[in-house]
Scaffold this motif. Structure first.
Motif, PDB file in Angstrom:
ATOM      1  N   VAL A 107     -24.121  17.450 -10.926  1.00 22.22           N
ATOM      2  CA  VAL A 107     -24.173  17.850 -12.330  1.00 22.22           C
ATOM      3  C   VAL A 107     -23.207  18.993 -12.621  1.00 22.22           C
ATOM      4  CG1 VAL A 107     -25.681  18.788 -14.127  1.00 22.22           C
ATOM      5  CG2 VAL A 107     -26.550  17.059 -12.562  1.00 22.22           C
ATOM      6  N   LEU A 108     -23.118  19.964 -11.740  1.00 23.55           N
ATOM      7  CA  LEU A 108     -22.212  21.093 -11.951  1.00 23.55           C
ATOM      8  C   LEU A 108     -20.758  20.626 -12.014  1.00 23.55           C
ATOM      9  CD1 LEU A 108     -21.910  24.129 -12.301  1.00 23.55           C
ATOM     10  CD2 LEU A 108     -21.812  24.329  -9.813  1.00 23.55           C
ATOM     11  N   SER A 109     -20.408  19.665 -11.189  1.00 23.50           N
ATOM     12  CA  SER A 109     -19.053  19.117 -11.212  1.00 23.50           C
ATOM     13  C   SER A 109     -18.762  18.431 -12.544  1.00 23.50           C
ATOM     14  CB  SER A 109     -18.852  18.118 -10.079  1.00 23.50           C
ATOM     15  OG  SER A 109     -18.994  18.734  -8.833  1.00 23.50           O
ATOM     16  N   TRP A 110     -19.736  17.693 -13.072  1.00 25.59           N
ATOM     17  CA  TRP A 110     -19.556  17.038 -14.374  1.00 25.59           C
ATOM     18  C   TRP A 110     -19.379  18.070 -15.479  1.00 25.59           C
ATOM     19  CZ3 TRP A 110     -18.138  12.403 -15.617  1.00 25.59           C
ATOM     20  CH2 TRP A 110     -18.375  11.348 -14.748  1.00 25.59           C
ATOM     21  N   ILE A 111     -20.117  19.166 -15.417  1.00 25.44           N
ATOM     22  CA  ILE A 111     -19.999  20.217 -16.431  1.00 25.44           C
ATOM     23  C   ILE A 111     -18.619  20.866 -16.369  1.00 25.44           C
ATOM     24  CG2 ILE A 111     -20.869  22.480 -17.141  1.00 25.44           C
ATOM     25  CD1 ILE A 111     -23.667  21.473 -16.304  1.00 25.44           C
ATOM     26  N   ILE A 112     -18.156  21.173 -15.164  1.00 25.43           N
ATOM     27  CA  ILE A 112     -16.833  21.782 -15.004  1.00 25.43           C
ATOM     28  C   ILE A 112     -15.744  20.809 -15.464  1.00 25.43           C
ATOM     29  CG2 ILE A 112     -15.152  22.626 -13.310  1.00 25.43           C
ATOM     30  CD1 ILE A 112     -17.601  23.728 -11.731  1.00 25.43           C
ATOM     31  N   LEU A 113     -15.847  19.560 -15.036  1.00 23.87           N
ATOM     32  CA  LEU A 113     -14.883  18.543 -15.453  1.00 23.87           C
ATOM     33  C   LEU A 113     -14.892  18.399 -16.973  1.00 23.87           C
ATOM     34  CD1 LEU A 113     -12.942  16.143 -14.793  1.00 23.87           C
ATOM     35  CD2 LEU A 113     -14.973  14.727 -14.651  1.00 23.87           C
ATOM     36  N   GLY A 114     -16.064  18.360 -17.574  1.00 19.15           N
ATOM     37  CA  GLY A 114     -16.174  18.243 -19.022  1.00 19.15           C
ATOM     38  C   GLY A 114     -15.587  19.435 -19.753  1.00 19.15           C
ATOM     39  N   LEU A 115     -15.848  20.632 -19.267  1.00 17.05           N
ATOM     40  CA  LEU A 115     -15.314  21.834 -19.900  1.00 17.05           C
ATOM     41  C   LEU A 115     -13.785  21.830 -19.856  1.00 17.05           C
ATOM     42  CD1 LEU A 115     -15.613  24.604 -21.201  1.00 17.05           C
ATOM     43  CD2 LEU A 115     -15.822  25.560 -18.902  1.00 17.05           C
ATOM     44  N   VAL A 116     -13.228  21.565 -18.696  1.00 19.96           N
ATOM     45  CA  VAL A 116     -11.773  21.572 -18.561  1.00 19.96           C
ATOM     46  C   VAL A 116     -11.148  20.444 -19.383  1.00 19.96           C
ATOM     47  CG1 VAL A 116      -9.860  21.311 -16.932  1.00 19.96           C
ATOM     48  CG2 VAL A 116     -11.823  22.709 -16.314  1.00 19.96           C
ATOM     49  N   ALA A 117     -11.714  19.253 -19.318  1.00 18.45           N
ATOM     50  CA  ALA A 117     -11.176  18.124 -20.093  1.00 18.45           C
ATOM     51  C   ALA A 117     -11.267  18.396 -21.589  1.00 18.45           C
ATOM     52  CB  ALA A 117     -11.919  16.840 -19.742  1.00 18.45           C
TER      53      ALA A 117
END
Length: 89
Positions: A3-13
């Protein structure tokens, strides 16, 4: 990815998409992150469905990031078309 990876990926994207399409969009940090996460799903679906390139679950995979950014761009454009937000505001 967790989940943390998805949040980071989403924020950067989401941030990259907003930089590429400047304008007045609502949301702030949370809205940008949600656009990016939803964009990652949309970009992954487009990639798998139309480009015959399934997205891997690796965090450092370049096509995953490109699909997420592309999906976030698609969502920003759709939002502006549906709700009339333009660059001139």
């Amino acid at each position: 990815m967790d989940v943390l990876s998805w949040i980071i990926l989403g924020l950067v994207a989401g941030v990259v998409a907003k930089v590429l399409l400047p304008g007045r969009d609502p949301g702030g940090l949370i809205g940008t992150t949600l656009i990016g996460i939803a964009g990652a799903f949309v970009g992954g679906w487009i990639s798998a469905r139309f480009l015959d390139r399934p997205i891997s679950n690796e965090f450092y995979d370049g096509p995953t990031w490109l699909a997420a950014i592309g999906g976030a761009l698609v969502l920003l454009i759709a939002y502006r078309i549906l709700f009339g937000h333009s660059r001139s505001r």
